[in-house]
Structures are given as structure tokens and as C-alpha cells.
Design a protein around this motif. Structure first.
Motif, mmCIF file in Angstrom:
data_model
loop_
_atom_site.group_PDB
_atom_site.id
_atom_site.type_symbol
_atom_site.label_atom_id
_atom_site.label_comp_id
_atom_site.label_asym_id
_atom_site.label_seq_id
_atom_site.Cartn_x
_atom_site.Cartn_y
_atom_site.Cartn_z
ATOM 1 N N SER A 1 32.845 -1.894 37.397
ATOM 2 C CA SER A 1 32.394 -0.548 37.775
ATOM 3 C C SER A 1 32.622 0.419 36.624
ATOM 4 C CB SER A 1 33.140 -0.062 39.022
ATOM 5 O OG SER A 1 32.941 -0.953 40.083
ATOM 6 N N ALA A 2 33.805 0.310 35.980
ATOM 7 C CA ALA A 2 34.124 1.235 34.882
ATOM 8 C C ALA A 2 33.213 1.003 33.675
ATOM 9 C CB ALA A 2 35.583 1.066 34.471
ATOM 10 N N PHE A 3 32.878 -0.262 33.402
ATOM 11 C CA PHE A 3 32.107 -0.565 32.185
ATOM 12 C C PHE A 3 30.603 -0.387 32.382
ATOM 13 C CE2 PHE A 3 35.591 -3.781 30.708
ATOM 14 C CZ PHE A 3 36.422 -2.702 30.410
ATOM 15 N N THR A 4 30.142 -0.494 33.627
ATOM 16 C CA THR A 4 28.687 -0.502 33.798
ATOM 17 C C THR A 4 28.153 0.628 34.684
ATOM 18 O OG1 THR A 4 28.719 -1.946 35.738
ATOM 19 C CG2 THR A 4 28.637 -3.040 33.611
ATOM 20 N N LYS A 5 29.020 1.262 35.488
ATOM 21 C CA LYS A 5 28.453 2.197 36.478
ATOM 22 C C LYS A 5 29.101 3.587 36.460
ATOM 23 C CE LYS A 5 26.735 -1.521 38.914
ATOM 24 N NZ LYS A 5 25.514 -2.050 38.471
ATOM 25 N N ILE B 1 21.537 -3.186 30.173
ATOM 26 C CA ILE B 1 22.584 -3.032 29.153
ATOM 27 C C ILE B 1 22.590 -1.617 28.590
ATOM 28 C CG2 ILE B 1 23.178 -3.670 26.764
ATOM 29 C CD1 ILE B 1 23.044 -6.476 27.487
ATOM 30 N N GLU B 2 21.397 -1.023 28.480
ATOM 31 C CA GLU B 2 21.302 0.328 27.913
ATOM 32 C C GLU B 2 22.146 1.337 28.689
ATOM 33 O OE1 GLU B 2 20.077 1.277 25.055
ATOM 34 O OE2 GLU B 2 19.807 -0.886 24.795
ATOM 35 N N ALA C 1 26.444 -0.239 25.288
ATOM 36 C CA ALA C 1 25.400 0.437 24.496
ATOM 37 C C ALA C 1 25.863 1.843 24.114
ATOM 38 C CB ALA C 1 24.111 0.507 25.301
ATOM 39 N N SER C 2 27.181 2.062 24.111
ATOM 40 C CA SER C 2 27.665 3.433 23.911
ATOM 41 C C SER C 2 27.935 3.757 22.443
ATOM 42 C CB SER C 2 28.914 3.670 24.752
ATOM 43 O OG SER C 2 29.938 2.783 24.344
ATOM 44 N N GLY C 3 27.553 2.860 21.534
ATOM 45 C CA GLY C 3 27.581 3.274 20.128
ATOM 46 C C GLY C 3 28.524 2.526 19.211
ATOM 47 N N CYS C 4 29.436 1.705 19.734
ATOM 48 C CA CYS C 4 30.322 0.989 18.810
ATOM 49 C C CYS C 4 29.609 -0.262 18.287
ATOM 50 C CB CYS C 4 31.619 0.594 19.506
ATOM 51 S SG CYS C 4 31.430 -0.818 20.612
ATOM 52 N N ALA C 5 30.082 -0.777 17.157
ATOM 53 C CA ALA C 5 29.571 -2.061 16.658
ATOM 54 C C ALA C 5 30.522 -3.147 17.143
ATOM 55 C CB ALA C 5 29.526 -2.046 15.143
ATOM 56 N N SER C 6 29.991 -4.256 17.613
ATOM 57 C CA SER C 6 30.880 -5.318 18.093
ATOM 58 C C SER C 6 30.208 -6.671 17.937
ATOM 59 C CB SER C 6 31.215 -5.098 19.575
ATOM 60 O OG SER C 6 30.103 -5.482 20.368
ATOM 61 N N TRP C 7 30.988 -7.722 18.141
ATOM 62 C CA TRP C 7 30.422 -9.064 18.015
ATOM 63 C C TRP C 7 29.519 -9.418 19.204
ATOM 64 C CZ3 TRP C 7 31.863 -12.283 21.992
ATOM 65 C CH2 TRP C 7 33.116 -12.116 22.579
ATOM 66 N N TYR C 8 29.427 -8.505 20.150
ATOM 67 C CA TYR C 8 28.492 -8.737 21.257
ATOM 68 C C TYR C 8 27.041 -8.565 20.796
ATOM 69 C CZ TYR C 8 32.696 -7.749 24.119
ATOM 70 O OH TYR C 8 33.947 -7.742 24.682
ATOM 71 N N ARG D 1 21.165 -5.757 18.907
ATOM 72 C CA ARG D 1 20.814 -6.106 20.285
ATOM 73 C C ARG D 1 21.981 -6.874 20.908
ATOM 74 N NH1 ARG D 1 15.629 -7.546 22.766
ATOM 75 N NH2 ARG D 1 15.830 -9.327 24.162
ATOM 76 N N ASN D 2 22.395 -6.460 22.097
ATOM 77 C CA ASN D 2 23.516 -7.141 22.756
ATOM 78 C C ASN D 2 23.028 -8.466 23.348
ATOM 79 O OD1 ASN D 2 25.434 -7.993 24.741
ATOM 80 N ND2 ASN D 2 26.349 -5.955 24.634
ATOM 81 N N VAL D 3 23.522 -9.565 22.791
ATOM 82 C CA VAL D 3 23.083 -10.880 23.273
ATOM 83 C C VAL D 3 24.256 -11.644 23.887
ATOM 84 C CG1 VAL D 3 21.096 -11.147 21.754
ATOM 85 C CG2 VAL D 3 23.365 -11.801 20.917
ATOM 86 N N ALA D 4 25.346 -10.929 24.165
ATOM 87 C CA ALA D 4 26.546 -11.632 24.635
ATOM 88 C C ALA D 4 26.934 -11.309 26.078
ATOM 89 C CB ALA D 4 27.719 -11.319 23.714
#
Ligand SMILES: Cc1cc2nc3c(=O)[nH]c(=O)nc-3n(C[C@H](O)[C@H](O)[C@H](O)COP(=O)(O)OP(=O)(O)OC[C@H]3O[C@@H](n4cnc5c(N)ncnc54)[C@H](O)[C@@H]3O)c2cc1C
Length: 487
Positions: free
Chosen positions: A235-239, A428-429, A434-441, A447-450
């Protein structure tokens, strides 16, 4: 392909369904994947033990509420043995490539010969190929170099000057483990992580006795753990941004309490949203960084010299050992280039964004092929084994629907895969990822493929049944099918 949690789980489910005409091709001489390869000091699961196990093989004997590497590896070995998987494994068989042929099915080339098969399940892992950044001068370093996932267990760190490059999940476990015995530890940080309090503790004897005598007690804890993570963290990460910011305040208190020095604290404070990169549970990472023999280096690395690392401010950090805790090839896993479907399509296209997928498991142009831990099946909050088991339900249901004959061919409809992938990317958007950080995802195009961008219970529901209407299902000619079966 692969004998980690995914491959062993697939084998168990196949055996349970009465299918024993399969082999597992494993490049190493022992099973275990992640938990065989990551033997660095302090390696521990960051998902509670009762949840990080197969649903069909709970382990009442976990020693810690968050198990360490050796416990998990032992659990996987014991489970594979108990379910009769080991005779099916072809050890030291590295898959070099796999190619689909419309007449013959899959041909899988290993360094020990070619295997023909009707169905191919890829279980080679998404965090299996260590990634080491190219730093000028690296080959000239006079000391010892290793990656966290290829730890040199015979090397003694006692009294050594050590550099640890990276401050992700492995690094926060390694730093406090080696800090007490090294002479000096330079931790090179590019971006600070969100470090959470870690509720790990030993499991008491009476608890283990209870789980052994009364398994529903462990099932109840497993269910409560699953739902608590699902409801709060997803919920915290997606909603719900409000929930996430409340969690961020709590986590910032952890930093404030553990790091009194304001200058160091400022360097360690993340400036992006909690969850955007993998959150890092640890009670001893921050305290280790405050010790006199540890330095947090935030200046970028310019090059590696024979004596150490030169940073862009001109300082040469003198070293005996450099440890790369720099993660894995995730979206650019080299195996992707070597799995080739119809018309020359490569599996790597599914990670570059050029090929849609369905449920992170099947792909147009890849008949009779299933990928475990495929695109966007990762989670930042719960057990990956949950997702693997969802995929296994789907694969087993597909094999069941396609029947016993050696000539069935199923390929997901491009329209179904496209609709699924577009919908997932739209979701994902709206998430923290999708909040702006760069990550291995993310892949090289951002594009987030993880990550799976929803509740995992939604994924479970969607993978419960294989729907033949989503696929083109055909038959190969009988003669060619017989040839495949003999091969
Ligand atoms: C340090 C670390 C900590 C982690 N912690 C957590 C955690 O706390 N919670 C969580 O849910 N997940 C965690 N994970 C993710 C973890 O990878 C998964 O949970 C799970 O172990 C994946 O299993 P797998 O079988 O899919 O892949 P792997 O465990 O990577 O197994 C893949 C297997 O395939 C074999 N293989 C690869 N290529 C070939 C080839 N070409 N030919 C033949 N064999 C091949 C490998 O040798 C390996 O045995 C962690 C990962 C790492 C690296």
C-alpha cells in the motif's frame, strides 16, 4: 535450467504431478543458487524465515526469525533431497544457449552436450550474474579484488585496509561483519539507502517445539507476516503516499538515533522516496560506520591505482583489498542473449522493452518456454518464493492443459502479451518505483523491468489458471515429435 529455489521448486512440483521425464541443468556442482553463491560474512535473508520457504515445505527448525545464508542453503538442500529431486540434476552443465526449432522443439546446448526437450523452463535467477563496474586502472591493482557474490573465503581480512564499493543490500551486511577486525574500512557510497530497524532475533527452543508439534501455529505466523507486509508495504509503495511518508519519518528516526554526528548523518540521509530502491534492514550498519576505523567516502572514484583508489578530490585511499558490492546484471543478464525463440528473437528483448511478456512467464515467439523470476516478477517487500510458487502453479496448469502428447506447442498470443505489458507499465508509473531514483530495477532506458507493481495476491490470482484462449495451441507432426522424444 538452474537449481536454485526456482529450479528445485519446479522439479518438486513436476514430481508431485507425476511427471519425472525431466532434467535440471545446473552449471555448478551444488544446488542453491543465491544461497550457495553469497557466502560473504553477514549474509542473511531480509524477509522473515517463516515466509521465506516453500508453502509445501515449512521448516519448523529455523534458528532465527530472519535466516542466515547457511540455514537457507541447508533448508534448500534438505528439501531437494526429501522430495527426490537430486537424481534429476545434471551437475556442472552450464547452458551455453537454447534455441527453438519448429520441427524439433528446444535444443539446449551445454558445455557437456546437447539436450532436446519439448518444454523449457528457465530458472537461471535474476540476481545470479555479478556486476562489476568498469573503473579505469582496475587491472593494475596490486592487492586482492573480489565481488560480494564471489567471496574469497580463504582470504583473511584481519588487519587489512579494505575498500567496499557500494552501499546496497550486501554492503550493509558486510560492513558490520568485517569492521571489528580490519585495520581500516573505506566504504564508497554513490547514493545512500534507506536503512530500517531489523527485528531479527533467535527463535527459542519452545517455539521450534511448538512448530514441530503443531504446524498450524507456524502457518498462522506465516500468514500474518505475509498479510502485514502486503497491506502495509505494498500500500505504501504503490497506493498511499501518506502511509509511505509516515514510514519514512520512522526510518529517519533510526538514522537520527544511530548516527549522532550531523555531518555523517547528512551523507547518509536518502533524498528519494522510501522503497524506490530496495530498503535495507540493519541495526548495526550505521553504528559500524561511526567507528574510528571506518570512513564513508562520498567523493566519486576517479581511478584505481596499484596501491589503492584515487577519488576525484585527489585523495589516494591506500588498500590491501577491494570488495565490489555492486550488485548483479539484472536487465542485462547475459543468458538473455543466448535463449533464442522463433524468427531469431532473443530473450534479452523482453528486458530491453522490445518484446512483451505475459505474467513475466511466457513470451510471443517463444513456444513451450516458461521463465521463472521473469520480467516484473520481483518484489521489494515480501518473499520471492511466493512469486516463484505462483509461477509454478501457472506452469503446472499449462502443462496439464497441454496434455501428455509429445507434440503440443503453445505460444502466447502477441495481443495478450502486449495488453498485459502495457497495463503493467502504466501501473508502474503510479508507484514509488517511478518516483525518480535510479535503481537496478530499471534497464538502460530507465524502464522498470523488475518489480511487480501491485499486491502479490493479485499476481497469485492471475497465475492460478492457464487459459488456453490466451495462447495459440498447435501440434507438431507426429514423426518430428517422435524424433524429439527420442532425443
Ligand atoms: C545476496 C542476496 C540476498 C537476497 N535476499 C533475498 C531476500 O531477503 N528475500 C527474497 O525474497 N529474495 C532475496 N534474494 C533474491 C533471491 O535470489 C531469490 O529469493 C531466490 O533465491 C531466487 O532463486 P532462483 O532459483 O530464481 O535463482 P538463483 O538462486 O539465482 O538460482 C539460479 C541457478 O541457476 C544456475 N544457472 C545460472 N545460469 C546458468 C546456466 N547458464 N546454465 C546452468 N545453470 C545456470 C545458477 O548456478 C543457480 O544455481 C536475494 C538475492 C541475493 C543475491
Amino acid at each position: 535450467m538452474g537449481a536454485g529455489f526456482s529450479g528445485i521448486g519446479a522439479a518438486i512440483r513436476l514430481l508431485q504431478s507425476g511427471e519425472d521425464d525431466f532434467v535440471i541443468l545446473e552449471r555448478a556442482g551444488r544446488l542453491g543458487g543465491t544461497w550457495r553463491d553469497n557466502v560473504y560474512p553477514g549474509c542473511r535473508c531480509d524477509v522473515p524465515s517463516h515466509l521465506y520457504s516453500y508453502s509445501f515445505a515449512l521448516n519448523p527448525d529455523w534458528q532465527h526469525t530472519y535466516a542466515d545464508q547457511s540455514e537457507i542453503w541447508e533448508y534448500l538442500r534438505a528439501t531437494a533431497e526429501r522430495f527426490g529431486v537430486l537424481p534429476h540434476v545434471r551437475w556442472s552443465h552450464r547452458v551455453l544457449d537454447a534455441a527453438w526449432d519448429d520441427a524439433l522443439g528446444w535444443a539446449v546446448t551445454t558445455d557437456r552436450g546437447v539436450f532436446g526437450c519439448q518444454y523449457l523452463i528457465s530458472a537461471t535467477g535474476s540476481l545470479a550474474e555479478p556486476s562489476t563496474p568498469l573503473i579505469p586502472g582496475a587491472s593494475c591493482f596490486a592487492g586482492t579484488v573480489m565481488h560480494s557474490a564471489r567471496w574469497n573465503t580463504s582470504h583473511s581480512f584481519d588487519g587489512q585496509r579494505v575498500a567496499l564499493i557500494g552501499t546496497g543490500a550486501s554492503s550493509v551486511q558486510i560492513v558490520p561483519s568485517i569492521q571489528p577486525t580490519v585495520e581500516h574500512l573505506s566504504v564508497f557510497q554513490r547514493t545512500p539507502g534507506w536503512v530500517l530497524p531489523h527485528p531479527v532475533r533467535p527463535i527459542r527452543d519452545w517455539e521450534r517445539r511448538l512448530f514441530r508439534l503443531f504446524p498450524p501455529a507456524q502457518r498462522l505466523i506465516r500468514a500474518l507476516t505475509y498479510w502485514q507486509r502486503e497491506v502495509v508495504l505494498v500500500s505504501a509503495f504503490t497506493k498511499y503516499d501518506g502511509l509511505r511518508t509516515a514510514l519514512e519519518r520512522q526510518v529517519r528516526r533510526h538514522l537520527a538515533t544511530q548516527v549522532p554526528d550531523s555531518e555523517l548523518r547528512a551523507k547518509l540521509a536518502p533524498d528519494y522516496q522510501l522503497g524506490c530502491k530496495r530498503a535495507l534492514p540493519s541495526n548495526d550498519f550505521y553504528p559500524a560506520l561511526t567507528k574510528p576505523n571506518v570512513e564513508l567516502v562520498t567523493e566519486p572514484i576517479a581511478r584505481i591505482e596499484p596501491e589503492g583508489i584515487l577519488t576525484t578530490d585527489g585523495e589516494l585511499h591506500l588498500l590491501d583489498v577491494i570488495v565490489f558490492a555492486t550488485g548483479f546484471h539484472v536487465s542485462d543478464n547475459p543468458i538473455g542473449e543466448h535463449v533464442v525463440g522463433r524468427d531469431g528473437h532473443r530473450l534479452s528483448e523482453a528486458f530491453s522493452g522490445d518484446l512483451p511478456n505475459y505474467l513475466g512467464t511466457t513470451f510471443p515467439h517463444f513456444p513451450n518456454f516458461f521463465m521463472l523470476t521473469g520480467p516484473n516478477t520481483g518484489t521489494g517487500h515480501t518473499s520471492q518464493i511466493f512469486m516463484i510458487e505462483c509461477q509454478l502453479n501457472y506452469v503446472l496448469d499449462a502443462l496439464d492443459a497441454l496434455g501428455d502428447g509429445p507434440d503440443a506447442v503453445a505460444e502466447v498470443l502477441p495481443s495478450v502479451a502486449e495488453a498485459f505489458t502495457e497495463d503493467l507499465q502504466r501501473k508502474i508509473e503510479k508507484t514509488v518505483w517511478a518516483s525518480g531514483c535510479a535503481s537496478w530495477y530499471q534497464n538502460q532506458h530507465g524502464r522498470n523491468v523488475a518489480m511487480w507493481p501491485d499486491y502479490t495476491i493479485v499476481y497469485r490470482r492471475r497465475t492460478r489458471r492457464f487459459d488456453p484462449d490466451d495462447y495459440v495451441i498447435g501440434r507438431r507432426h507426429e514423426e518430428t515429435a517422435a524424433a524429439v522424444s527420442m532425443a
